[in-house]
Design an enzyme around this catalytic site. Structure first.
Site, PDB file in Angstrom:
ATOM      1  N   GLY A 113      -6.101 -30.381 -14.081  1.00  0.00           N
ATOM      2  CA  GLY A 113      -6.746 -28.986 -14.069  1.00  0.00           C
ATOM      3  C   GLY A 113      -6.725 -28.309 -15.465  1.00  0.00           C
ATOM      4  N   CYS A 114      -7.673 -27.033 -15.092  1.00  0.00           N
ATOM      5  CA  CYS A 114      -7.615 -26.212 -16.539  1.00  0.00           C
ATOM      6  C   CYS A 114      -6.406 -25.495 -16.235  1.00  0.00           C
ATOM      7  CB  CYS A 114      -8.849 -25.183 -16.304  1.00  0.00           C
ATOM      8  SG  CYS A 114      -9.258 -24.675 -14.773  1.00  0.00           S
ATOM      9  N   TYR A 115      -5.991 -24.365 -15.264  1.00  0.00           N
ATOM     10  CA  TYR A 115      -5.154 -23.545 -14.900  1.00  0.00           C
ATOM     11  C   TYR A 115      -3.511 -24.227 -15.691  1.00  0.00           C
ATOM     12  CZ  TYR A 115      -7.859 -20.586 -12.619  1.00  0.00           C
ATOM     13  OH  TYR A 115      -8.546 -19.038 -12.498  1.00  0.00           O
ATOM     14  N   THR A 124      -3.605 -27.131 -17.221  1.00  0.00           N
ATOM     15  CA  THR A 124      -3.347 -27.153 -18.662  1.00  0.00           C
ATOM     16  C   THR A 124      -2.496 -26.101 -19.382  1.00  0.00           C
ATOM     17  OG1 THR A 124      -4.674 -28.689 -18.614  1.00  0.00           O
ATOM     18  CG2 THR A 124      -4.169 -28.040 -20.545  1.00  0.00           C
TER      19      THR A 124
END
Length: 316
Positions: A127-129, A131
């Site tokens: 997921g972006c967060y 990461t």
């Protein structure tokens, strides 16, 4: 055999299941610049036809799933019916990030992670967060500076492009607020991977937010230094991070940020696959704020997917 024919024979094939979505389009654009990869597309009229999708999967080296969680699980079940003809899979959804048998697709997670991805047939894109948060916290937990049961709070802001079609449409139509917190029930779908791959045994508090801009992300973690193991200094934390990522191509530690950088904007890494880490604070206050900056569609999504695709296809 001519050079062009030889080159074509070595080309790997990729099918993006869900290529019309935000992440799918980003991945396709990035893959278009890689000569060793050819992207195969399904007839739009058959994108929900199981037989057609199975035939497409059977005919490619790797499939990328840019689908909602339930649809991604169905796609994996479909691939399972193909036996030895099943392609390698990169799943960009949340569905398999902590699932048994799947390799987590953050290549910088540990010294062995890139090789684990190279040898995997099933990789879950991060997921972006997570990461950003994992990049900040995992090295410090591994080094013993942050106890695994430490009460961590993670705050983050993203551009609206990471919020799915309905959020994107609301913002682009001018029907959304300038800024909003969400996930206030503290059960955001990214929390399981945040806990699993940071090495934390205590469930972290995660507070995401979205701003009225297209893309770009900041993830921040506040720390009371005098409650950490060994009372580490800002320099100690920065040194651990710098050593951990010294050989990383995409992850970098911006050294000496404390006292020099007073503001940090979200969009500086847009259209790149880079991830920057910062350590802010004031020694006499014994407090620190760790910050990760990235493009939520770059290293936070499509960029990470392409990195994983190249590793799995032997191109990196």
């Amino acid at each position: 055999m001519t050079a062009s024919v030889a080159q074509k024979a070595k080309t790997a094939t990729v099918f993006i299941d869900g290529e019309a979505g935000t992440t799918g389009l980003e991945i396709r654009e990035r893959l278009a610049g890689i000569d060793a990869i050819t992207v195969k597309s399904i007839d739009p009229d058959k994108r929900k036809d199981k037989a057609a999708r199975a035939d497409m999967m059977r005919g490619v080296d790797l499939a990328v799933l840019c689908l909602p969680d339930d649809a991604a699980k169905e796609a994996v079940a479909l691939a399972d019916t193909l036996g030895k003809d099943a392609p390698k899979i990169v799943d960009a959804s949340t569905a398999h990030r902590v699932a048994p048998g799947w390799v987590y697709g953050f290549a910088e997670l540990s010294p062995a992670q890139a090789d684990a991805i190279r040898n995997a047939t099933r990789v879950a894109n991060p997921g972006c967060y997570p990461t950003g948060a994992i990049a900040l916290l995992r090295p410090l937990v591994d080094a013993g500076l942050i106890p695994s049961d430490y009460p961590i709070t993670i705050n983050a802001v993203s551009g609206y492009s990471g919020g799915g079609r309905s959020m994107i449409e609301a913002y682009e139509a001018g029907n959304a607020p300038s800024f909003e917190l969400y996930g206030l029930g503290l059960e955001h779908k990214h929390v399981p991977e945040l806990q699993a791959y940071t090495g934390l045994t205590r469930r972290p508090i995660f507070v995401p937010s979205v701003g009225n801009y297209h893309k770009g992300m900041l993830v921040s973690v506040p720390l009371h230094l005098d409650t950490l193991s060994g009372n580490p200094s800002l320099a100690d934390i920065e040194a651990v991070l710098a050593k951990y990522y010294k050989s990383a191509e995409l992850v970098s530690v911006v050294t000496g940020a404390a006292g020099k950088i007073a503001r940090l904007e979200t969009e500086a890494l847009n259209d790149t696959d880079k991830l920057e880490l910062f350590v802010f604070g004031k020694p006499e206050l014994k407090q620190a704020v760790l910050v990760a900056r990235l493009d939520n569609l770059g290293k936070g999504a499509a960029g990470a997917a392409v990195q994983n695709i190249k590793l799995m296809l032997g191109l990196a």
